[in-house]
Design a protein around this motif. Structure first.
Motif, PDB file in Angstrom:
ATOM      1  N   ALA A 121       0.848  -1.198   0.000  1.00 51.23           N
ATOM      2  CA  ALA A 121       0.000   0.000   0.000  1.00 51.23           C
ATOM      3  C   ALA A 121       0.882   1.247   0.000  1.00 51.23           C
ATOM      4  CB  ALA A 121      -0.918   0.010   1.215  1.00 51.23           C
ATOM      5  N   ILE A 122       0.566   2.232  -0.843  1.00 52.40           N
ATOM      6  CA  ILE A 122       1.342   3.476  -0.860  1.00 52.40           C
ATOM      7  C   ILE A 122       1.261   4.164   0.493  1.00 52.40           C
ATOM      8  CG2 ILE A 122       1.450   5.798  -1.845  1.00 52.40           C
ATOM      9  CD1 ILE A 122       0.705   4.631  -4.518  1.00 52.40           C
ATOM     10  N   VAL A 123       0.064   4.181   1.076  1.00 52.54           N
ATOM     11  CA  VAL A 123      -0.104   4.708   2.434  1.00 52.54           C
ATOM     12  C   VAL A 123      -0.441   3.529   3.326  1.00 52.54           C
ATOM     13  CG1 VAL A 123      -1.390   6.245   3.934  1.00 52.54           C
ATOM     14  CG2 VAL A 123      -0.893   6.942   1.584  1.00 52.54           C
ATOM     15  N   SER A 124       0.405   3.262   4.297  1.00 55.74           N
ATOM     16  CA  SER A 124       0.208   2.128   5.193  1.00 55.74           C
ATOM     17  C   SER A 124       0.522   2.570   6.616  1.00 55.74           C
ATOM     18  CB  SER A 124       1.128   0.971   4.778  1.00 55.74           C
ATOM     19  OG  SER A 124       1.000  -0.113   5.656  1.00 55.74           O
ATOM     20  N   GLY A 125      -0.365   2.257   7.541  1.00 54.99           N
ATOM     21  CA  GLY A 125      -0.124   2.627   8.931  1.00 54.99           C
ATOM     22  C   GLY A 125      -0.029   4.117   9.141  1.00 54.99           C
ATOM     23  N   GLY A 126      -0.694   4.886   8.272  1.00 52.70           N
ATOM     24  CA  GLY A 126      -0.692   6.337   8.426  1.00 52.70           C
ATOM     25  C   GLY A 126       0.562   7.021   7.911  1.00 52.70           C
ATOM     26  N   THR A 127       1.404   6.319   7.145  1.00 48.42           N
ATOM     27  CA  THR A 127       2.633   6.934   6.647  1.00 48.42           C
ATOM     28  C   THR A 127       2.881   6.524   5.202  1.00 48.42           C
ATOM     29  OG1 THR A 127       5.041   7.089   6.927  1.00 48.42           O
ATOM     30  CG2 THR A 127       4.010   5.020   7.560  1.00 48.42           C
ATOM     31  N   THR A 128       3.570   7.399   4.449  1.00 50.40           N
ATOM     32  CA  THR A 128       3.973   7.072   3.077  1.00 50.40           C
ATOM     33  C   THR A 128       5.410   6.568   3.042  1.00 50.40           C
ATOM     34  OG1 THR A 128       4.713   9.349   2.717  1.00 50.40           O
ATOM     35  CG2 THR A 128       2.456   8.808   2.083  1.00 50.40           C
ATOM     36  N   GLY A 129       6.009   6.334   4.209  1.00 50.74           N
ATOM     37  CA  GLY A 129       7.427   5.993   4.280  1.00 50.74           C
ATOM     38  C   GLY A 129       7.759   4.543   4.055  1.00 50.74           C
ATOM     39  N   LEU A 130       6.770   3.708   3.717  1.00 52.93           N
ATOM     40  CA  LEU A 130       7.025   2.270   3.587  1.00 52.93           C
ATOM     41  C   LEU A 130       7.198   1.821   2.144  1.00 52.93           C
ATOM     42  CD1 LEU A 130       4.610   0.976   6.363  1.00 52.93           C
ATOM     43  CD2 LEU A 130       7.086   1.147   6.454  1.00 52.93           C
ATOM     44  N   VAL A 131       7.404   2.768   1.236  1.00 56.05           N
ATOM     45  CA  VAL A 131       7.728   2.441  -0.151  1.00 56.05           C
ATOM     46  C   VAL A 131       8.895   3.334  -0.590  1.00 56.05           C
ATOM     47  CG1 VAL A 131       5.382   1.729  -0.756  1.00 56.05           C
ATOM     48  CG2 VAL A 131       6.050   4.113  -1.064  1.00 56.05           C
ATOM     49  N   THR A 132       9.522   2.967  -1.701  1.00 48.99           N
ATOM     50  CA  THR A 132      10.634   3.742  -2.236  1.00 48.99           C
ATOM     51  C   THR A 132      10.123   4.702  -3.306  1.00 48.99           C
ATOM     52  OG1 THR A 132      12.191   1.948  -1.828  1.00 48.99           O
ATOM     53  CG2 THR A 132      12.858   3.599  -3.429  1.00 48.99           C
ATOM     54  N   TRP A 133      10.515   5.975  -3.191  1.00 50.47           N
ATOM     55  CA  TRP A 133      10.084   6.995  -4.142  1.00 50.47           C
ATOM     56  C   TRP A 133      11.212   7.307  -5.115  1.00 50.47           C
ATOM     57  CZ3 TRP A 133       5.043   8.060  -4.039  1.00 50.47           C
ATOM     58  CH2 TRP A 133       4.337   7.760  -2.856  1.00 50.47           C
ATOM     59  N   ASP A 134      10.857   7.849  -6.289  1.00 47.13           N
ATOM     60  CA  ASP A 134      11.844   8.050  -7.351  1.00 47.13           C
ATOM     61  C   ASP A 134      12.969   9.004  -6.960  1.00 47.13           C
ATOM     62  OD1 ASP A 134      10.789   6.236  -9.069  1.00 47.13           O
ATOM     63  OD2 ASP A 134       9.781   7.669 -10.372  1.00 47.13           O
ATOM     64  N   ALA A 135      12.698   9.988  -6.106  1.00 44.28           N
ATOM     65  CA  ALA A 135      13.768  10.902  -5.702  1.00 44.28           C
ATOM     66  C   ALA A 135      14.878  10.147  -4.973  1.00 44.28           C
ATOM     67  CB  ALA A 135      13.208  12.011  -4.808  1.00 44.28           C
ATOM     68  N   ALA A 136      14.522   9.068  -4.271  1.00 41.97           N
ATOM     69  CA  ALA A 136      15.540   8.252  -3.596  1.00 41.97           C
ATOM     70  C   ALA A 136      16.431   7.548  -4.614  1.00 41.97           C
ATOM     71  CB  ALA A 136      14.870   7.234  -2.675  1.00 41.97           C
ATOM     72  N   LEU A 137      15.845   7.091  -5.723  1.00 49.06           N
ATOM     73  CA  LEU A 137      16.616   6.461  -6.783  1.00 49.06           C
ATOM     74  C   LEU A 137      17.547   7.486  -7.432  1.00 49.06           C
ATOM     75  CD1 LEU A 137      13.733   4.432  -8.512  1.00 49.06           C
ATOM     76  CD2 LEU A 137      15.291   3.625  -6.745  1.00 49.06           C
ATOM     77  N   HIS A 138      17.023   8.669  -7.664  1.00 42.31           N
ATOM     78  CA  HIS A 138      17.774   9.768  -8.279  1.00 42.31           C
ATOM     79  C   HIS A 138      18.968  10.137  -7.389  1.00 42.31           C
ATOM     80  CE1 HIS A 138      17.790  13.420 -10.935  1.00 42.31           C
ATOM     81  NE2 HIS A 138      18.369  13.967  -9.883  1.00 42.31           N
ATOM     82  N   LEU A 139      18.714  10.275  -6.089  1.00 42.26           N
ATOM     83  CA  LEU A 139      19.776  10.649  -5.155  1.00 42.26           C
ATOM     84  C   LEU A 139      20.853   9.563  -5.083  1.00 42.26           C
ATOM     85  CD1 LEU A 139      20.936  12.573  -3.056  1.00 42.26           C
ATOM     86  CD2 LEU A 139      19.432  11.530  -1.341  1.00 42.26           C
ATOM     87  N   ALA A 140      20.427   8.303  -5.105  1.00 39.74           N
ATOM     88  CA  ALA A 140      21.391   7.200  -5.055  1.00 39.74           C
ATOM     89  C   ALA A 140      22.262   7.182  -6.311  1.00 39.74           C
ATOM     90  CB  ALA A 140      20.665   5.869  -4.889  1.00 39.74           C
ATOM     91  N   GLU A 141      21.667   7.411  -7.478  1.00 41.03           N
ATOM     92  CA  GLU A 141      22.448   7.457  -8.716  1.00 41.03           C
ATOM     93  C   GLU A 141      23.483   8.574  -8.661  1.00 41.03           C
ATOM     94  OE1 GLU A 141      19.350   5.623 -12.031  1.00 41.03           O
ATOM     95  OE2 GLU A 141      19.377   7.789 -11.682  1.00 41.03           O
ATOM     96  N   TRP A 142      23.061   9.730  -8.146  1.00 40.51           N
ATOM     97  CA  TRP A 142      23.994  10.853  -8.024  1.00 40.51           C
ATOM     98  C   TRP A 142      25.119  10.504  -7.044  1.00 40.51           C
ATOM     99  CZ3 TRP A 142      25.400  13.780  -3.781  1.00 40.51           C
ATOM    100  CH2 TRP A 142      26.185  14.908  -4.058  1.00 40.51           C
ATOM    101  N   ALA A 143      24.779   9.851  -5.941  1.00 40.79           N
ATOM    102  CA  ALA A 143      25.783   9.477  -4.934  1.00 40.79           C
ATOM    103  C   ALA A 143      26.810   8.509  -5.517  1.00 40.79           C
ATOM    104  CB  ALA A 143      25.102   8.861  -3.717  1.00 40.79           C
ATOM    105  N   LEU A 144      26.338   7.538  -6.305  1.00 44.31           N
ATOM    106  CA  LEU A 144      27.262   6.570  -6.886  1.00 44.31           C
ATOM    107  C   LEU A 144      28.211   7.232  -7.892  1.00 44.31           C
ATOM    108  CD1 LEU A 144      25.425   4.577  -5.406  1.00 44.31           C
ATOM    109  CD2 LEU A 144      25.446   3.140  -7.443  1.00 44.31           C
ATOM    110  N   GLU A 145      27.737   8.281  -8.575  1.00 37.23           N
ATOM    111  CA  GLU A 145      28.600   9.015  -9.504  1.00 37.23           C
ATOM    112  C   GLU A 145      29.563   9.934  -8.765  1.00 37.23           C
ATOM    113  OE1 GLU A 145      26.724  11.225 -12.589  1.00 37.23           O
ATOM    114  OE2 GLU A 145      25.994   9.447 -13.649  1.00 37.23           O
ATOM    115  N   ASN A 146      29.218  10.314  -7.549  1.00 46.66           N
ATOM    116  CA  ASN A 146      30.029  11.255  -6.760  1.00 46.66           C
ATOM    117  C   ASN A 146      30.444  10.603  -5.447  1.00 46.66           C
ATOM    118  OD1 ASN A 146      29.649  14.083  -8.285  1.00 46.66           O
ATOM    119  ND2 ASN A 146      27.702  12.996  -8.335  1.00 46.66           N
ATOM    120  N   ASN A 147      30.934   9.376  -5.542  1.00 48.27           N
ATOM    121  CA  ASN A 147      31.150   8.587  -4.325  1.00 48.27           C
ATOM    122  C   ASN A 147      32.232   9.146  -3.418  1.00 48.27           C
ATOM    123  OD1 ASN A 147      33.413   7.876  -5.782  1.00 48.27           O
ATOM    124  ND2 ASN A 147      32.761   5.777  -6.169  1.00 48.27           N
TER     125      ASN A 147
END
Length: 335
Positions: A121-147
């Protein structure tokens, strides 16, 4: 040459549980017209449903069922040789029972992977924090390029959610210490489980009340070259300055934390507390701009707090399958 590349694209999308519509079905249909159609389908099966990660940490039953159904439709629309394996796999999945969580697997350039247990569920237990959002993927890609920004340094992540960005950085960028943080109890529980799932064992976290305990969860410690991992409960609105400074963060990152006007002041207030350290950390925040007014409010409030910012270039290499997001922005803050 199209076959192996096409199968690899299906693999990355399937293992990460991306929307089925985003997979390259049209190209598959074109390739199935050749005499090697059945071998291509078999290759896709072994890179997806039958991949070791797909077997041990599978997507949801509904997702796998729809995926196989679509493969069968594409297969039956051609003159390719019958592939009994498709129907046998679908029959086995039809007898399975759905649960509330599924797994997503993201392949790293190193050959390793990040495995996450996510809520269906996108919203579970009153929070949206239990799924991965695209900005997290974007930030990780940037981190791997700038390790080098993260290597041998202490990193504090705000709003870690279920842990994708941090686990990717821990596995690829060699930080000295990585501090995952969040506040919602169910998110902290899922986050800690995912850290263990990826073979890290967090030390007792730093909280304003009592430490987060990690006993009773499966997982084995990795070798001594891997970072020290901490899970911390941080309430942005009332976190003591001393608690933040005691973390001694060299780098602070966050993804998708600028989505609600009501939390912006708390976030900026916490960043202001980090100024009091001997050397303020470098700060990077990735945001999916869903509401331009909220994002502009964030930038305006940064200005009022005396925090300069600049937009930094997006990562140049796509590593993780995600939607094309021209509205994901990465800011560096100077606190």
């Amino acid at each position: 040459m199209a076959g192996p590349d096409l199968a690899a694209r299906f693999q990355r999308g399937f293992l990460a549980g991306r929307p089925l519509r985003s997979l390259p079905w049209a190209e598959l249909e074109q390739n199935l017209q050749t005499s090697a159609g059945s071998s291509l389908l078999s290759d896709i099966l072994h890179k997806t449903i039958l991949h070791p990660l797909g077997v041990k940490y599978p997507p949801s039953i509904k997702y796998r069922r729809c995926f196989l159904t679509q493969l069968i439709k594409k297969h039956e629309s051609t003159a390719a040789e019958p592939l009994d394996e498709l129907y046998e796999l679908l029959a086995g999945i039809l007898n399975g029972e759905e649960c509330t969580h599924c797994y997503k697997n993201y392949l790293l350039p190193t050959g390793d992977s990040v495995t996450l247990s996510e809520s269906l569920a996108i919203v579970s237990g009153g929070t949206t924090g239990l799924v991965t959002w695209d900005a997290a993927l974007h930030l990780a890609e940037w981190a791997l390029e700038n390790n080098t920004i993260f290597t041998s340094r202490t990193v504090l992540e705000l709003g870690s959610g279920i842990g994708f960005t941090g686990i990717a950085i821990c596995k690829s960028c060699k930080p000295r210490t990585y501090i995952f943080s969040d506040y919602h109890p169910s998110v902290l529980k899922q986050l800690t489980q995912n850290i263990h799932l990826n073979s890290f064992v967090p030390e007792p976290g730093t909280t304003h009340c009592t430490p987060l305990e990690s006993q009773g969860l499966e997982g084995e410690a990795m070798n001594d070259q891997n970072p020290k991992v901490v899970v911390a409960e941080l309430d942005w609105g009332c976190v003591p300055e001393k608690q933040l400074l005691d973390l001694q963060a060299d780098v602070v990152i966050a993804a998708d934390v600028v989505y609600d006007p009501e939390i912006i002041s708390a976030l900026i207030g916490m960043l202001q507390k980090l100024r009091a350290g001997r050397k303020p950390p470098e700060v990077f925040i990735a945001s999916t701009i869903r509401n331009p007014d909220t994002y502009q409010l964030f930038q305006a409030q940064l200005g009022k707090a005396g925090i300069r910012w600049q937009i930094i270039p997006a990562p140049t290499t796509r590593i993780f399958p995600c939607d094309m997001q021209p509205n994901v922005s990465l800011l560096q803050l100077f606190i």
